[in-house]
Structure formats: structure tokens, C-alpha cells
Design an enzyme around this catalytic site. Sequence first.
Site, mmCIF file in Angstrom:
data_model
loop_
_atom_site.group_PDB
_atom_site.id
_atom_site.type_symbol
_atom_site.label_atom_id
_atom_site.label_comp_id
_atom_site.label_asym_id
_atom_site.label_seq_id
_atom_site.Cartn_x
_atom_site.Cartn_y
_atom_site.Cartn_z
ATOM 1 N N THR A 83 0.981 -1.166 0.052
ATOM 2 C CA THR A 83 -0.073 0.048 0.053
ATOM 3 C C THR A 83 0.907 1.239 -0.064
ATOM 4 O OG1 THR A 83 -1.739 -1.201 1.339
ATOM 5 C CG2 THR A 83 -2.170 1.188 1.287
ATOM 6 N N ASN A 142 -5.666 -9.200 -7.955
ATOM 7 C CA ASN A 142 -5.772 -10.106 -6.697
ATOM 8 C C ASN A 142 -7.088 -10.866 -6.624
ATOM 9 O OD1 ASN A 142 -6.570 -7.389 -6.354
ATOM 10 N ND2 ASN A 142 -7.046 -7.731 -4.238
ATOM 11 N N GLN A 197 0.920 -9.307 -6.438
ATOM 12 C CA GLN A 197 0.634 -10.496 -6.273
ATOM 13 C C GLN A 197 1.355 -11.569 -7.407
ATOM 14 O OE1 GLN A 197 -2.155 -12.206 -4.917
ATOM 15 N NE2 GLN A 197 -2.917 -10.456 -3.781
ATOM 16 N N SER A 254 4.974 -7.050 -1.798
ATOM 17 C CA SER A 254 4.756 -7.083 -0.111
ATOM 18 C C SER A 254 5.026 -8.365 0.346
ATOM 19 C CB SER A 254 3.341 -6.750 -0.234
ATOM 20 O OG SER A 254 2.812 -6.954 1.188
ATOM 21 N N HIS A 299 4.645 -10.365 2.521
ATOM 22 C CA HIS A 299 3.476 -11.409 3.237
ATOM 23 C C HIS A 299 2.841 -12.223 2.106
ATOM 24 C CE1 HIS A 299 -0.282 -9.236 3.183
ATOM 25 N NE2 HIS A 299 0.456 -8.208 2.916
ATOM 26 N N THR A 309 13.130 4.475 11.010
ATOM 27 C CA THR A 309 14.230 3.247 11.452
ATOM 28 C C THR A 309 13.584 2.168 10.637
ATOM 29 O OG1 THR A 309 14.640 4.055 13.415
ATOM 30 C CG2 THR A 309 15.096 1.890 13.099
ATOM 31 N N CYS A 335 -10.853 -6.827 3.693
ATOM 32 C CA CYS A 335 -10.526 -5.355 4.330
ATOM 33 C C CYS A 335 -10.487 -5.110 5.539
ATOM 34 C CB CYS A 335 -11.588 -4.515 3.553
ATOM 35 S SG CYS A 335 -13.455 -4.863 4.435
HETATM 36 N N1 PLP Z 1 -1.883 -4.470 -4.290
HETATM 37 C C1 PLP Z 1 -2.286 -5.693 -4.182
HETATM 38 C C2 PLP Z 1 -2.654 -6.079 -5.538
HETATM 39 C C3 PLP Z 1 -2.771 -6.451 -3.034
HETATM 40 O O1 PLP Z 1 -3.225 -7.493 -3.456
HETATM 41 C C4 PLP Z 1 -2.467 -6.116 -1.944
HETATM 42 C C5 PLP Z 1 -2.809 -6.755 -0.564
HETATM 43 O O2 PLP Z 1 -3.930 -7.356 -0.670
HETATM 44 C C6 PLP Z 1 -1.864 -4.703 -1.497
HETATM 45 C C7 PLP Z 1 -1.658 -3.834 -2.896
HETATM 46 C C8 PLP Z 1 -1.823 -4.000 -0.474
HETATM 47 O O3 PLP Z 1 -0.277 -4.539 0.084
HETATM 48 P P1 PLP Z 1 -0.160 -4.650 1.622
HETATM 49 O O4 PLP Z 1 -0.789 -5.528 2.322
HETATM 50 O O5 PLP Z 1 1.522 -4.944 1.818
HETATM 51 O O6 PLP Z 1 -0.205 -3.108 2.081
#
Ligand code: PLP
Length: 382
Positions: free
Chosen positions: A71, A150, A178, A198, A200, A236, A327
Site C-alpha cells: 500500500t 488479486n 500478487q 509486499s 507477506h 528506522t 478489508c
Molecule cells: N496491491 C495488491 C494487488 C494487493 O493484493 C495488496 C494486498 O492485498 C496490496 C496492494 C496491499 O499490500 P499490503 O498489504 O502490503 O499493504
Amino acid sequence: MKVYLDNAATTPLSAEVLDAMMPYLTDHFGNPSSSHAFGRKTKTVIEQSRRTIARLLNCAPSEIFFTSGGTEADNLAMHVALNDLDCKHIITSPIEHSAVLKAAQKLSELGLVKLSLVKLDESGKINLQHLEQLLASNAKTYVTLMHANNEIGNVLPLEEVSEICKKYNAVFHSDTVQTMGHYAFDLQKLQIHFLNASAHKFHGPKGVGFIYVNRAVKANPDIVGGGQERGLRGGTENLYGIVGMAKALEVCYRDLEEHQQHIRSLKEYMASEMEQAFPDIIFNGDSRNKESLYTVLNVTFPETKNADMLLFLLDLEGVACSGGSACSSGATKGSHVLDAIGALRSGRASIRFSFSRMTTKDEIDFALVKIKELCSTPVLAS
Ligand code: PLP
């Protein structure tokens, strides 16, 4: 049994990644900005992690900036395009992640930029002719289109779009959240200004990500503070997160083809079993197509008595999946993506199943049994 089929929302941390992170949660805790030995040790590991990521993507380490996740990077790229690259116009699509769509809408509502949404076909594919028309008839443009959706798994032809953007001198960002770790990238070949990730989403820790900023872009600070990340983003660093992210990416690319094959075969198996069980099942977007994101399958089940409660009932039966993107409130609203491609159908449940290299065939079989039980209850005549 508990089965996790929501890997597009987040993936489990891999054991190897946790092992790599542990020393930086315990022994090596120095602030990377400190000049003493504790700080020098952690500064070194951050730069090693940056080099690892750059090597895997074939770019320069100086083009990688660490962020708190996808994000933040989506927002950062947009701000740099407007503030430093003089873009007056944004082109995006109605099926982007909210991190892009809402950020663009906000800038447009504030009157800082003109916003255009590119047209889609009925399966959610970007209309490239419309993209060209929008580029031809507008001022300097920032194009932000996700690499893979996604929710419905549509994959953007990245090279083709990058060529179009180059032709019109547009700034191009693709949200690769993704696809990072799931597809190979060669940033020497791809002409793009920004892409982002990202951790995770590829078995790394939460709360850490990165943005690739092409060396041609001279970006000014977005978050001001201590001048970390070569001044672009103060604060940091998330030391153990960064270490875990680099390790997670390394593990993904080490055995990429094997992971791809395993996940593709699970997806195909689940799709064909469901097709046999429910002849009028609908696969949303491109998700049944071989070219689509192999980790995502989005289906609309036939009308059943359980349609409204299906997600909840699957959860009770031990199957975790999703009705849209997760969400923050935990609620699932009608998906803006399905809505945009006209795929919201009343009385029928739409569910996204998403897989990872850790998903097993036994888990799919367990989920299929529960799905068949719950979706085979027809609507009762009143
Ligand atoms: N962009 C896409 C396509 C995603 O699937 C997601 C997470 O669901 C994000 C951005 C947001 O990533 P983060 O959870 O690291 O803020």
C-alpha cells in the site's frame, strides 16, 4: 482439519524465513543508523538484503527502496509521479487494488490531477486501444495498472503496456504485489518506472515491502525524517522484516518452476472437479484461463439456499477462502472488481480460492467435499 485457501490475502511464513529473521529479533538489534558496531552490523545486513533482491530482479541495489508494504509503495509511486515527474493525468482501471484506486480518486477529488479509467472487456482485460486513445489525448500521464489482479487473476501484458507508455512518454507503474515471487522479472529488459512488492504475499513477514524506482527517476522524499532509504523514506528500517523478505524472495525464485507446476496442477484439479460437480458454475474474469494468475481461482456457484452464508459456512467447516479482497474491518463488501466486470449475481455466491506452494492436494479434496455438501442444497420453492 483446517484448510487455508486465501493465499492472495496473505501467505504463511516459511520456516526458512523465520530462521533467517530470528538473529535480528534477538542478538542483532542495533539501529542501522548508529555508527557503532551494533548499528554497522544491521546496516550491513540491510544492504545485503537489498543486493539479494536486486540480483533476483536484475536491477541495481540503488533502485530498491524498502517500505512498509504494498500500500505504501503504491501511494509513494503515485506521489513521485505527480510531484517529481510532472504528471498531470492518471490512467488506471476500475479493478485495481484500493491502494491504487482510492489514492488516485483522492488526488483527483482534491483537484490535483485528472483521472481516467481505462475500459475493460467483459472478462476484465484492459482495452489497449482505449489506453492509447487516453494517452494520445492527455497531458503527461502516470499509468498505473496491476500486473495480476488479486481477485480474478487477470494478468496484464506488461511488456506491451510498457511499450505503449514509452511511445507516449508516460510514466508507468505496475502493482506487482500478487506476482512478485511467483513470476520471474528481468528489470534490464522491462521498461518500467516503478513496481512494488509486499513480503507477506510470498511467505515473508507482514508490514514490509519494497518499491523498485528506475534509476532515471529523481525522487524526492515522501516521508521525511531521519533520511533513511537514501532520503526517500525516513524512519528506522524494519530490520528483521527486510531480512525475512529477502530470504523469502530467494526461496521463491530458487525453485520457481517447481512451485508454479505444483500450484497450477492444484488449481486445475480444483477447477475441473467443481466444473463436474456444478455444470453451471461460472469462473470469473480470466481465472480459468491458462494465462491467468496461477494462484487464484474465482468462481460463482449455482443458486443455492446457502448462497448468502457460503463463506461463513465454509469457514465453520474449516475452509478459509475469500469473497473479495480482505478489508480492514474484516467485513466483505460486494467486490468492486466483480462489480466492474458485471459479475455480481444475486442469489449466487462468488468465492476466491487462492493457493500457495504449501497447499496440498489433500486440502483441496477436503475443501471440495465441504463445497459439494454446501452448494448442493438447491433453493427451496416457497
Ligand atoms: N496491491 C495488491 C494487488 C494487493 O493484493 C495488496 C494486498 O492485498 C496490496 C496492494 C496491499 O499490500 P499490503 O498489504 O502490503 O499493504
